[in-house]
Design a protein around this motif. Structure first.
Motif, mmCIF file in Angstrom:
data_model
loop_
_atom_site.group_PDB
_atom_site.id
_atom_site.type_symbol
_atom_site.label_atom_id
_atom_site.label_comp_id
_atom_site.label_asym_id
_atom_site.label_seq_id
_atom_site.Cartn_x
_atom_site.Cartn_y
_atom_site.Cartn_z
ATOM 1 N N THR A 59 0.822 -1.206 0.000
ATOM 2 C CA THR A 59 0.000 0.000 0.000
ATOM 3 C C THR A 59 0.861 1.263 0.000
ATOM 4 N N ASP A 60 0.454 2.236 -0.798
ATOM 5 C CA ASP A 60 1.107 3.543 -0.967
ATOM 6 C C ASP A 60 2.356 3.494 -1.841
ATOM 7 N N THR A 61 2.654 2.329 -2.435
ATOM 8 C CA THR A 61 3.769 2.264 -3.381
ATOM 9 C C THR A 61 3.425 3.074 -4.628
ATOM 10 N N LYS A 62 4.336 3.930 -5.062
ATOM 11 C CA LYS A 62 4.134 4.707 -6.282
ATOM 12 C C LYS A 62 4.452 3.834 -7.493
ATOM 13 N N LEU A 63 3.551 3.833 -8.443
ATOM 14 C CA LEU A 63 3.658 2.931 -9.584
ATOM 15 C C LEU A 63 3.578 3.685 -10.913
ATOM 16 N N ASN A 64 4.098 3.040 -11.947
ATOM 17 C CA ASN A 64 3.857 3.448 -13.328
ATOM 18 C C ASN A 64 3.078 2.323 -14.002
ATOM 19 N N LEU A 65 1.884 2.619 -14.474
ATOM 20 C CA LEU A 65 1.016 1.635 -15.118
ATOM 21 C C LEU A 65 1.165 1.730 -16.629
ATOM 22 N N LEU A 66 1.261 0.586 -17.276
ATOM 23 C CA LEU A 66 1.407 0.558 -18.727
ATOM 24 C C LEU A 66 0.041 0.506 -19.392
ATOM 25 N N LEU A 67 -0.223 1.492 -20.239
ATOM 26 C CA LEU A 67 -1.433 1.508 -21.061
ATOM 27 C C LEU A 67 -1.033 1.206 -22.497
ATOM 28 N N ARG A 68 -1.457 0.082 -23.014
ATOM 29 C CA ARG A 68 -1.229 -0.257 -24.407
ATOM 30 C C ARG A 68 -2.461 0.132 -25.226
ATOM 31 N N PRO A 69 -2.348 0.132 -26.563
ATOM 32 C CA PRO A 69 -3.494 0.534 -27.389
ATOM 33 C C PRO A 69 -4.758 -0.295 -27.173
ATOM 34 N N SER A 125 -4.453 12.894 -32.097
ATOM 35 C CA SER A 125 -4.127 12.445 -33.451
ATOM 36 C C SER A 125 -4.766 11.097 -33.689
ATOM 37 N N LYS A 126 -4.891 10.731 -34.952
ATOM 38 C CA LYS A 126 -5.417 9.414 -35.289
ATOM 39 C C LYS A 126 -4.816 8.954 -36.604
ATOM 40 N N PHE A 146 -4.526 10.106 -27.198
ATOM 41 C CA PHE A 146 -5.347 10.962 -26.350
ATOM 42 C C PHE A 146 -4.509 11.609 -25.252
ATOM 43 N N ARG A 147 -4.985 12.760 -24.781
ATOM 44 C CA ARG A 147 -4.506 13.338 -23.530
ATOM 45 C C ARG A 147 -5.627 13.168 -22.520
ATOM 46 N N LEU A 148 -5.349 12.418 -21.451
ATOM 47 C CA LEU A 148 -6.363 12.176 -20.431
ATOM 48 C C LEU A 148 -6.549 13.415 -19.563
ATOM 49 N N ALA A 149 -7.590 13.385 -18.742
ATOM 50 C CA ALA A 149 -7.936 14.556 -17.933
ATOM 51 C C ALA A 149 -6.799 14.986 -17.016
ATOM 52 N N GLY A 150 -6.010 14.025 -16.535
ATOM 53 C CA GLY A 150 -4.904 14.352 -15.647
ATOM 54 C C GLY A 150 -3.642 14.765 -16.375
ATOM 55 N N GLY A 151 -3.669 14.792 -17.709
ATOM 56 C CA GLY A 151 -2.521 15.226 -18.491
ATOM 57 C C GLY A 151 -1.700 14.108 -19.102
ATOM 58 N N SER A 152 -1.962 12.868 -18.707
ATOM 59 C CA SER A 152 -1.193 11.745 -19.255
ATOM 60 C C SER A 152 -1.610 11.459 -20.689
ATOM 61 N N LEU A 153 -0.683 10.902 -21.458
ATOM 62 C CA LEU A 153 -0.974 10.491 -22.831
ATOM 63 C C LEU A 153 -1.334 9.015 -22.863
ATOM 64 N N ALA A 154 -2.173 8.631 -23.822
ATOM 65 C CA ALA A 154 -2.579 7.242 -23.960
ATOM 66 C C ALA A 154 -2.910 6.964 -25.414
ATOM 67 N N LEU A 155 -2.670 5.739 -25.836
ATOM 68 C CA LEU A 155 -3.064 5.271 -27.161
ATOM 69 C C LEU A 155 -4.257 4.347 -27.026
ATOM 70 N N ALA A 156 -5.098 4.328 -28.049
ATOM 71 C CA ALA A 156 -6.233 3.411 -28.081
ATOM 72 C C ALA A 156 -6.452 2.982 -29.523
ATOM 73 N N LEU A 157 -6.575 1.681 -29.730
ATOM 74 C CA LEU A 157 -6.890 1.155 -31.055
ATOM 75 C C LEU A 157 -8.396 1.005 -31.141
ATOM 76 N N LEU A 158 -9.027 1.925 -31.862
ATOM 77 C CA LEU A 158 -10.484 1.981 -31.956
ATOM 78 C C LEU A 158 -10.930 1.461 -33.313
ATOM 79 N N PRO A 159 -12.232 1.210 -33.494
ATOM 80 C CA PRO A 159 -12.715 0.674 -34.768
ATOM 81 C C PRO A 159 -12.303 1.554 -35.950
ATOM 82 N N GLY A 160 -12.137 0.938 -37.104
ATOM 83 C CA GLY A 160 -11.722 1.670 -38.288
ATOM 84 C C GLY A 160 -12.686 2.757 -38.697
#
Length: 349
Positions: free
Chosen positions: A268-278, A295-296, A307-321
């Motif tokens: 508990t309380d360990t600071k982490l980096n979570l991996l977000l893949r597409p 961008s897309k 995407f830029r999430l609400a907290g400022g982090s960047l994320a990729l998402a593979l969405l339908p064509g």
């Protein structure tokens, strides 16, 4: 009793002058396996391949093939005595020789030369081109001639240095599968070098990911994808970004995505980096989680969005064509993964 490894590298290090290029490289390759050294340009993967071939000396460690010593500091068995074949990046075919002449060049005195050449021509699908010269062939055909020539002496191990780099994308994909089939048909162990993870995944049984001269991980393609051991391995294999989080309980963490589950237990309380893949995020128009579309890139069956999430982090998402939101618009997203890979926030990401 299990069979000994065909190729064994133990604690290998190489240097150019005072500059260390690779350090503490250790891995094993079994008979009939296809391995790959994968990594960005300049990481040291070609140096490792050249050391196995006998073109580079060792500053540390050892290399064995079928139990026989090939290299150690102060000793380097000559390349021609190693029973190792090599396919070079530029193929290095002889323009004055026919396809059959190129394939049979290394076995000119073999009593069954004609039979071996004929079998290899059939294996690589070039029997009809036997009398043609390299300059009359396509790039893909030249690559298969180079492969057949390297296989003709029946090497214990075949090395391939960026074998598809001179080919267009579609041909690279097709030939990667063909080369795997040919090697498996011959039961020939091989080790190739590439910076392209699609090639590595298409051809290899085992992949060694190299970064800044170190072997980050040696494992199957599946484990490299599902269980990367380092932040670099996680980031390099399959695009993605890290977001910060704080562990809140057994396999749970709090982040700007809300409460998420992690693949590992953390105090508990360990600071982490979570991996977000597409594939970690999906389109969810009614979700409370939103991202600004930056961008897309249309990829046929899917559209890769950043995407830029609400907290400022960047994320990729593979969405339908068919996804057609405008750049700059706010898009509803939801987490598509039951658990996310996590690394301590102190780890380099």
């Amino acid at each position: 009793m299990s069979e000994p490894h065909l190729l064994k590298l133990h604690d290998v290090a190489c240097a150019y002058g005072d500059k260390a290029v690779v350090k503490n490289i250790s891995f094993n390759l079994n008979t009939g396996e296809i391995g790959c050294l994968l990594g960005p340009s300049g990481c040291g993967k070609t140096t490792v391949l050249r050391a196995i071939a006998g073109f580079e000396t060792l500053q540390q460690g050892s290399i064995h093939l079928e139990g026989a010593l090939l290299s150690r500091p102060g000793f380097c068995l000559a390349p021609e005595k190693r029973r190792i074949g090599m396919v070079f990046q530029d193929y290095a075919l002889f323009p004055h020789l026919t396809v059959a002449g190129n394939i049979g060049f290394g076995i000119r005195k073999h009593p069954k030369r004609a039979q071996i050449v004929g079998e290899l021509l059939e294996l690589v699908g070039l029997a009809r081109e036997a009398r043609r010269h390299p300059q009359e062939l396509s790039g893909g055909q030249q690559q298969r001639v180079a492969l057949a020539r390297a296989l003709a002496p029946n090497p214990q191990l075949l090395l391939l240095d960026e074998p598809f780099s001179n080919l267009d994308t579609e041909l690279r994909r097709r030939l990667a599968g063909e080369v795997r089939d040919i090697l498996k048909a011959r039961k020939t162990a091989a080790l190739l070098v590439t910076h392209d993870q699609d090639e590595a995944f298409a051809v290899s049984d085992q992949i060694g990911l190299i970064y800044q001269g170190h072997l980050e991980q040696w494992s199957t393609p599946q484990k490299l994808w599902q269980q990367p051991k380092t932040p670099f391995a996680a980031r390099f294999i399959g695009q993605g970004y890290f977001i910060v989080a704080t562990a809140t309980g057994t396999k749970q963490a709090q982040s700007e995505l809300g409460t998420v589950f992690t693949a590992q237990d953390w105090q508990t309380d360990t600071k982490l980096n979570l991996l977000l893949r597409p594939d970690s995020l999906q389109y969810a128009p009614d979700s409370s989680l939103h991202g600004e579309l930056l961008s897309k890139t249309f990829q046929g069956a899917g559209t890769l969005c950043r995407f830029r999430l609400a907290g400022g982090s960047l994320a990729l998402a593979l969405l339908p064509g068919c996804f057609e939101a405008a750049i700059g618009s706010t898009v509803g997203l939801s987490l598509n993964s039951q658990s996310l890979l996590a690394f301590p926030a102190t780890a380099e990401t």
